[in-house]
Design a protein around this motif. Sequence first.
Motif, PDB file in Angstrom:
ATOM      1  N   PRO A 213      12.092   5.613   3.304  1.00 26.90           N
ATOM      2  CA  PRO A 213      10.856   4.826   3.186  1.00 26.90           C
ATOM      3  C   PRO A 213      11.004   3.737   2.125  1.00 26.90           C
ATOM      4  CG  PRO A 213      10.344   7.161   3.312  1.00 26.90           C
ATOM      5  CD  PRO A 213      11.836   7.059   3.183  1.00 26.90           C
ATOM      6  N   GLY A 214      10.635   2.522   2.452  1.00 27.80           N
ATOM      7  CA  GLY A 214      10.718   1.413   1.515  1.00 27.80           C
ATOM      8  C   GLY A 214      12.052   0.695   1.498  1.00 27.80           C
ATOM      9  N   GLN A 215      13.049   1.232   2.209  1.00 24.97           N
ATOM     10  CA  GLN A 215      14.389   0.656   2.158  1.00 24.97           C
ATOM     11  C   GLN A 215      14.450  -0.723   2.798  1.00 24.97           C
ATOM     12  OE1 GLN A 215      17.417   3.342   3.497  1.00 24.97           O
ATOM     13  NE2 GLN A 215      19.013   1.798   3.594  1.00 24.97           N
ATOM     14  N   VAL A 216      13.781  -0.907   3.947  1.00 20.76           N
ATOM     15  CA  VAL A 216      13.800  -2.205   4.622  1.00 20.76           C
ATOM     16  C   VAL A 216      13.125  -3.256   3.753  1.00 20.76           C
ATOM     17  CG1 VAL A 216      12.990  -3.508   6.613  1.00 20.76           C
ATOM     18  CG2 VAL A 216      13.931  -1.215   6.924  1.00 20.76           C
ATOM     19  N   ASP A 217      12.000  -2.906   3.145  1.00 20.10           N
ATOM     20  CA  ASP A 217      11.307  -3.837   2.253  1.00 20.10           C
ATOM     21  C   ASP A 217      12.195  -4.229   1.071  1.00 20.10           C
ATOM     22  OD1 ASP A 217       9.121  -3.705   3.888  1.00 20.10           O
ATOM     23  OD2 ASP A 217       7.917  -2.472   2.551  1.00 20.10           O
ATOM     24  N   PHE A 218      12.904  -3.239   0.532  1.00 23.26           N
ATOM     25  CA  PHE A 218      13.787  -3.494  -0.609  1.00 23.26           C
ATOM     26  C   PHE A 218      14.908  -4.459  -0.220  1.00 23.26           C
ATOM     27  CE2 PHE A 218      17.528  -2.562  -3.160  1.00 23.26           C
ATOM     28  CZ  PHE A 218      17.027  -2.588  -4.465  1.00 23.26           C
ATOM     29  N   LEU A 219      15.504  -4.224   0.939  1.00 27.22           N
ATOM     30  CA  LEU A 219      16.578  -5.101   1.410  1.00 27.22           C
ATOM     31  C   LEU A 219      16.082  -6.527   1.604  1.00 27.22           C
ATOM     32  CD1 LEU A 219      18.328  -2.828   4.066  1.00 27.22           C
ATOM     33  CD2 LEU A 219      19.374  -3.712   1.973  1.00 27.22           C
ATOM     34  N   ALA A 220      14.895  -6.649   2.187  1.00 24.18           N
ATOM     35  CA  ALA A 220      14.341  -7.980   2.434  1.00 24.18           C
ATOM     36  C   ALA A 220      14.063  -8.704   1.121  1.00 24.18           C
ATOM     37  CB  ALA A 220      13.062  -7.863   3.257  1.00 24.18           C
ATOM     38  N   GLU A 221      13.498  -7.978   0.163  1.00 22.04           N
ATOM     39  CA  GLU A 221      13.205  -8.593  -1.141  1.00 22.04           C
ATOM     40  C   GLU A 221      14.484  -9.026  -1.830  1.00 22.04           C
ATOM     41  OE1 GLU A 221      10.930  -7.500  -5.358  1.00 22.04           O
ATOM     42  OE2 GLU A 221      10.906  -6.081  -3.672  1.00 22.04           O
ATOM     43  N   ARG A 222      15.517  -8.189  -1.746  1.00 22.46           N
ATOM     44  CA  ARG A 222      16.802  -8.540  -2.366  1.00 22.46           C
ATOM     45  C   ARG A 222      17.396  -9.796  -1.745  1.00 22.46           C
ATOM     46  NH1 ARG A 222      21.946  -4.487  -2.158  1.00 22.46           N
ATOM     47  NH2 ARG A 222      22.004  -5.275  -0.014  1.00 22.46           N
ATOM     48  N   ALA A 223      17.138 -10.000  -0.439  1.00 24.24           N
ATOM     49  CA  ALA A 223      17.657 -11.168   0.262  1.00 24.24           C
ATOM     50  C   ALA A 223      16.740 -12.389   0.128  1.00 24.24           C
ATOM     51  CB  ALA A 223      17.860 -10.848   1.736  1.00 24.24           C
ATOM     52  N   GLY A 224      15.633 -12.233  -0.609  1.00 27.05           N
ATOM     53  CA  GLY A 224      14.724 -13.346  -0.808  1.00 27.05           C
ATOM     54  C   GLY A 224      13.825 -13.630   0.379  1.00 27.05           C
ATOM     55  N   LEU A 225      13.561 -12.605   1.194  1.00 20.26           N
ATOM     56  CA  LEU A 225      12.724 -12.785   2.378  1.00 20.26           C
ATOM     57  C   LEU A 225      11.324 -12.237   2.144  1.00 20.26           C
ATOM     58  CD1 LEU A 225      15.218 -11.546   5.121  1.00 20.26           C
ATOM     59  CD2 LEU A 225      14.685 -13.927   4.567  1.00 20.26           C
ATOM     60  N   LYS A 226      10.339 -12.866   2.769  1.00 22.44           N
ATOM     61  CA  LYS A 226       8.980 -12.361   2.790  1.00 22.44           C
ATOM     62  C   LYS A 226       8.689 -11.877   4.207  1.00 22.44           C
ATOM     63  CE  LYS A 226       7.238 -15.317  -0.932  1.00 22.44           C
ATOM     64  NZ  LYS A 226       6.229 -16.339  -1.326  1.00 22.44           N
TER      65      LYS A 226
END
Length: 257
Positions: A213-226
Amino acid sequence: MNQSERSEPQRLAKRLAAQVPCSRRDAELYIAGGFVRVDGAVVEEPMARVNDAQVVTLDAKARLEPLVPITLIWHKPAGQAVPEAEFLPDELAARWLAPGTRFKGDRSGVRPLKAHGHRLLPVSPLEPEASGLMVFTQNPGVRRKVTDGSSPLEHEWLVEVQNDPELDDAARREAVLQSLGKLLFFEGTSLPSARASWQSERRLRLAIKGTLPGQVDFLAERAGLKLAGVRRLRLGRIGLDGLPAGQWRYLAAQERF
């Protein structure tokens, strides 16, 4: 026995056991299996009360067999929160998994029973804002299989990103893929890297083994995506395959995660 005692309502299982005749346990299995009618209507609760005036019938095709634990998949709509509890509450199961929301393309051959809405274990729950494939099962072995950390299943995700002019640049888009594919340390744990690809200008596909849980959001944030939306398409070998949002189907006996 006097008239007042005969007219006293009694448990359906007791009435059926005397009527067939059969053991009380067998009567309970017939009733829970959906093979018993009271005044023409199917009743699946062995503890239901019936009186002498009511007609109790056993289906001619009734089979005396124990209830088999079921597994089903549900296309969770975005914004729907799954309670943090061991079992899905019966009232939510009755609402989310009602007969009217069963997928018309269900080919499992499973006959729906009220018992299928009890003691359902949520498997790999989705966060409230996410949508897509959710698994509920009455079989603890299925949950162990899906959540086994030693042999994690692959989760496939469709990720919608918010409009960002920088993503029109090919180099920026490639940098996003590189970031998503890097080794991940999440909540103190080293996790398998994601396989990522662009499906369109604002849509990404991610394949990740054992997603937390939360892993996809974390990856997106690390890549600078909203993010504009996240949907799980597949868990292991089981996918949505056209299952509409808010609908569900049984997992067929031959299907495996």
